[in-house]
Design an enzyme around this catalytic site. Structure first.
Site, PDB file in Angstrom:
ATOM      1  N   CYS A 245       0.792  -1.145  -0.161  1.00  0.00           N
ATOM      2  CA  CYS A 245      -0.195   0.114  -0.059  1.00  0.00           C
ATOM      3  C   CYS A 245       0.748   1.301  -0.057  1.00  0.00           C
ATOM      4  CB  CYS A 245      -0.951   0.154   1.195  1.00  0.00           C
ATOM      5  SG  CYS A 245      -1.984  -1.361   1.346  1.00  0.00           S
TER       6      CYS A 245
ATOM      7  N   ARG B 203      15.026   2.324   2.951  1.00  0.00           N
ATOM      8  CA  ARG B 203      15.200   0.986   2.201  1.00  0.00           C
ATOM      9  C   ARG B 203      14.836  -0.225   3.097  1.00  0.00           C
ATOM     10  NH1 ARG B 203      20.689  -0.347   1.286  1.00  0.00           N
ATOM     11  NH2 ARG B 203      21.097   1.349   0.044  1.00  0.00           N
TER      12      ARG B 203
ATOM     13  N   ASP C 280      20.151   4.414   2.561  1.00  0.00           N
ATOM     14  CA  ASP C 280      19.906   4.129   4.053  1.00  0.00           C
ATOM     15  C   ASP C 280      21.196   4.717   4.715  1.00  0.00           C
ATOM     16  OD1 ASP C 280      21.651   2.328   4.109  1.00  0.00           O
ATOM     17  OD2 ASP C 280      20.591   0.753   4.607  1.00  0.00           O
TER      18      ASP C 280
HETATM   19  N1  LIG Z   1       2.511   7.247   5.242  1.00  0.00           N
HETATM   20  C1  LIG Z   1       2.210   5.700   5.538  1.00  0.00           C
HETATM   21  O1  LIG Z   1       1.418   5.424   4.624  1.00  0.00           O
HETATM   22  C2  LIG Z   1       3.316   5.057   6.165  1.00  0.00           C
HETATM   23  C3  LIG Z   1       4.095   5.703   6.764  1.00  0.00           C
HETATM   24  N2  LIG Z   1       5.144   5.196   7.459  1.00  0.00           N
HETATM   25  C4  LIG Z   1       6.127   5.833   8.499  1.00  0.00           C
HETATM   26  O2  LIG Z   1       7.391   5.791   7.557  1.00  0.00           O
HETATM   27  C5  LIG Z   1       8.434   5.685   8.388  1.00  0.00           C
HETATM   28  C6  LIG Z   1       9.520   4.538   8.059  1.00  0.00           C
HETATM   29  O3  LIG Z   1       8.881   3.256   8.189  1.00  0.00           O
HETATM   30  P1  LIG Z   1       9.365   1.962   8.122  1.00  0.00           P
HETATM   31  O4  LIG Z   1       9.966   1.891   6.615  1.00  0.00           O
HETATM   32  O5  LIG Z   1       8.331   0.911   8.264  1.00  0.00           O
HETATM   33  O6  LIG Z   1      10.591   1.978   8.988  1.00  0.00           O
HETATM   34  P2  LIG Z   1      11.663   1.047   9.190  1.00  0.00           P
HETATM   35  O7  LIG Z   1      12.512   1.321  10.622  1.00  0.00           O
HETATM   36  O8  LIG Z   1      11.483  -0.392   9.065  1.00  0.00           O
HETATM   37  O9  LIG Z   1      13.057   1.483   8.127  1.00  0.00           O
HETATM   38  C7  LIG Z   1      13.463   2.836   8.188  1.00  0.00           C
HETATM   39  C8  LIG Z   1      14.408   2.991   7.036  1.00  0.00           C
HETATM   40  O10 LIG Z   1      15.115   4.204   7.130  1.00  0.00           O
HETATM   41  C9  LIG Z   1      16.503   4.058   7.031  1.00  0.00           C
HETATM   42  N3  LIG Z   1      17.143   4.989   7.921  1.00  0.00           N
HETATM   43  C10 LIG Z   1      17.127   5.374   9.112  1.00  0.00           C
HETATM   44  N4  LIG Z   1      17.769   6.316   9.501  1.00  0.00           N
HETATM   45  C11 LIG Z   1      18.437   6.661   8.560  1.00  0.00           C
HETATM   46  C12 LIG Z   1      19.225   7.975   8.159  1.00  0.00           C
HETATM   47  N5  LIG Z   1      19.636   8.772   9.066  1.00  0.00           N
HETATM   48  N6  LIG Z   1      19.505   8.176   6.767  1.00  0.00           N
HETATM   49  C13 LIG Z   1      19.141   7.259   5.687  1.00  0.00           C
HETATM   50  N7  LIG Z   1      18.373   6.452   5.989  1.00  0.00           N
HETATM   51  C14 LIG Z   1      18.143   6.102   7.417  1.00  0.00           C
HETATM   52  C15 LIG Z   1      16.757   2.684   7.677  1.00  0.00           C
HETATM   53  O11 LIG Z   1      18.165   2.294   7.157  1.00  0.00           O
HETATM   54  C16 LIG Z   1      15.700   1.849   6.925  1.00  0.00           C
HETATM   55  O12 LIG Z   1      15.896   1.463   5.789  1.00  0.00           O
HETATM   56  C17 LIG Z   1       7.990   5.798   9.747  1.00  0.00           C
HETATM   57  O13 LIG Z   1       7.829   6.944  10.482  1.00  0.00           O
HETATM   58  C18 LIG Z   1       6.487   4.992   9.567  1.00  0.00           C
HETATM   59  O14 LIG Z   1       5.735   5.515  10.340  1.00  0.00           O
HETATM   60  C19 LIG Z   1       5.006   3.484   7.197  1.00  0.00           C
HETATM   61  C20 LIG Z   1       4.136   2.934   6.728  1.00  0.00           C
HETATM   62  C21 LIG Z   1       3.076   3.820   5.992  1.00  0.00           C
END
Ligand SMILES: NC(=O)C1=CN([C@@H]2O[C@H](COP(=O)(O)OP(=O)(O)OC[C@H]3O[C@@H](n4cnc5c(N)ncnc54)[C@H](O)[C@@H]3O)[C@@H](O)[C@H]2O)C=CC1
Ligand SMILES: Nc1nc(=O)c2c([nH]1)NC[C@@H]1CN(c3ccc(C(=O)N[C@@H](CCC(=O)O)C(=O)O)cc3)C=[N+]21
Length: 320
Positions: free
Chosen positions: A154, A189, A212
C-alpha cells in the site's frame, strides 16, 4: 525582463504544496461507488497484537476511513502468542475478504513469517512472498490471461499514485516506461516501503538512488531501459551527488532528528515525505521545490481499500 507584473507573494509561493487528501479523493470515491453498487460490503480484519502507539493509531485510522467508505472493518486484538492461530481462522473463514496485521509484532524475521501466514488471497497489504516475488520480478498479473493484477504494497503504491497525480509519470510514454529519464532518490530502504518502492519506480523506467544510513544503491533498467526488469547496483555515489541529479526526493526516516539538507537539492525538485516525522523542513523546502507533498497517509489507506476490493472480486471469481 525589468519590471514584473507578478505580485511578490506569488513569487514566494512558487512551490505547490499537494495535500494527500486531494489525491486520495478520486480513489475513495471509486471504492465507495463500487461498494454502493455491489450486494456485499467487503470485510477487512485487522489484527492488533502489540502495544505500539503508532500501530494503534493507524488501526483506529483504518477503522475510521473504512467506515466512511462503507467497508466493514473488524479490529481483533489478541496476545501475540495467539496471533498465528487467529490468522489461520480468518484465512479459513469465507466471510473474511481481507486480513492485515499491525507491525511490529515480534520484530525482525518472525514478523516476516507472520506476513507469509496470511493467505495470498486475503493479503490486502501485499506483503506475502508471492506478491513480493512477483513485484521484484516485474510480474504484473496473477493469471496467464492477465485479468487479475498482483497486489502491490500500500505505501509504495500510494507514492506511485501521487507521482502519477503530479505528473512525474509521463503519459505520452507507454505503460511500464513512464518514468524513463527521471532520477529519484529515496531515503529509506525498509522491506515494507523503501526497497519495494525503489523496485516499482525502477521497473517503470526511473533511475533510483536508494539511501539508508549505511550507504546508497542504484536501482534501474540500464541505459535506454533495455532490461525487462530493474537490476540493483552497488555505487560509490554520495548523497550530495545523488541529490544534485534527482528530479524527485522521497523521505521516510523514522526519527524526529533527521532533516534532509535542502541546500543539496536541485532547484524545482519534487519532494515527498512519508515518514510520520517531518524529515523535510516545510519553510526551507518551499524555497527550493516546485511541488511538496508533506505526508501521504490518506493515499495509503485508499490503496488498502482498493486492494481489498480487488481481493473480494478475485475471491468471487474463484467461487463462481
Ligand atoms: N504514510 C504511510 O502510509 C506510512 C508511513 N510509515 C512511516 O514511515 C517511516 C518509516 O517506516 P518503515 O520503513 O516501516 O521503518 P523502518 O524502521 O523499517 O525503516 C527505516 C529505513 O530508514 C533508514 N534510515 C534510518 N535512519 C536513516 C538515516 N539517518 N539516513 C538514511 N536512512 C535512514 C533505515 O536504514 C531503513 O531503511 C515511519 O515513520 C513510519 O511510521 C510507514 C508505513 C506507512
Ligand atoms: N501492517 C502495517 N502496515 C502499516 O502501514 C503500518 C503498520 N503495520 N504499523 C504502524 C505503521 C504506522 N503507519 C502510519 C501510516 C500513516 C501515517 C500518516 O501519514 N498519518 C498522517 C495522517 C493522519 C490522519 O489523517 O489522521 C499524518 O501523520 O499526517 C502514519 C503512520 C502505518 N503503519
Amino acid at each position: 525582463m525589468g519590471s514584473s507584473s507578478l505580485p511578490l507573494n506569488s513569487i514566494a509561493m512558487a512551490c505547490q504544496v499537494v495535500n494527500a487528501a486531494k489525491v486520495a479523493t478520486a480513489f475513495i470515491n471509486e471504492v465507495r461507488a463500487a461498494i454502493d453498487a455491489s450486494a456485499a460490503s467487503p470485510l477487512l480484519v485487522g489484527f492488533l497484537a502489540n502495544d505500539d502507539p503508532a500501530a494503534r493509531k493507524y488501526a483506529e485510522w483504518t477503522a475510521r476511513t473504512c467506515q466512511e467508505t462503507g467497508i466493514r472493518f473488524e479490529l481483533r486484538e489478541c496476545p501475540r502468542t495467539e496471533l498465528e492461530d487467529r490468522i489461520v481462522d480468518a484465512n479459513e473463514d469465507p466471510a473474511v475478504n481481507g486480513i492485515m496485521v499491525y507491525y511490529p509484532v515480534f520484530g525482525g524475521p518472525q514478523d516476516q513469517y507472520i506476513q507469509n501466514t496470511i493467505s495470498f488471497s486475503k493479503d490486502v497489504e501485499g506483503l506475502c512472498h508471492k506478491y513480493r516475488y512477483n513485484m521484484y520480478h516485474n510480474i504484473r498479473f496473477l493469471d496467464k490471461a492477465e485479468t487479475q493484477k498482483c497486489i502491490i504494497p500500500c505505501t509504495p503504491l500510494a507514492v506511485v499514485k501521487i507521482l502519477e497525480f503530479i505528473g512525474v509519470y509521463n503519459s505520452i510514454l507507454p505503460y511500464g516506461n513512464r518514468l524513463h529519464g527521471r532520477v529519484i532518490t529515496i531515503v529509506n530502504r525498509s522491506e515494507v516501503v523503501g526497497r519495494p518502492l525503489a523496485c516499482l519506480l525502477a521497473n517503470d523506467g526511473a533511475k533510483v538512488f536508494s539511501v539508508d544510513e549505511f550507504g546508497i544503491m542504484e536501482f534501474h533498467r540500464g541505459e535506454g531501459i533495455k532490461l525487462k526488469k530493474h537490476e540493483v547496483f552497488e555505487t560509490k555515489v554520495t548523497l550530495a551527488e545523488a541529490l544534485a541529479k534527482s528530479d524527485v526526493v522521497i523521505t521516510g526516516v523514522p526519527s524526529p532528528n533527521y532533516k534532509l539538507d535542502t541546500s543539496l537539492l536541485k532547484d524545482g525538485v519534487i519532494a515527498i515525505n512519508f515518514s510520520t516525522f517531518k524529515n523535510i523542513d516545510h519553510d526551507a523546502i518551499k524555497e527550493k521545490a516546485s511541488i511538496f507533498v508533506p505526508s501521504i497517509g490518506k493515499v495509503t489507506v485508499a490503496m488498502l481499500e482498493r486492494n481489498l476490493l480487488r481481493l473480494q472480486a478475485y475471491q468471487a471469481s474463484q467461487s463462481a
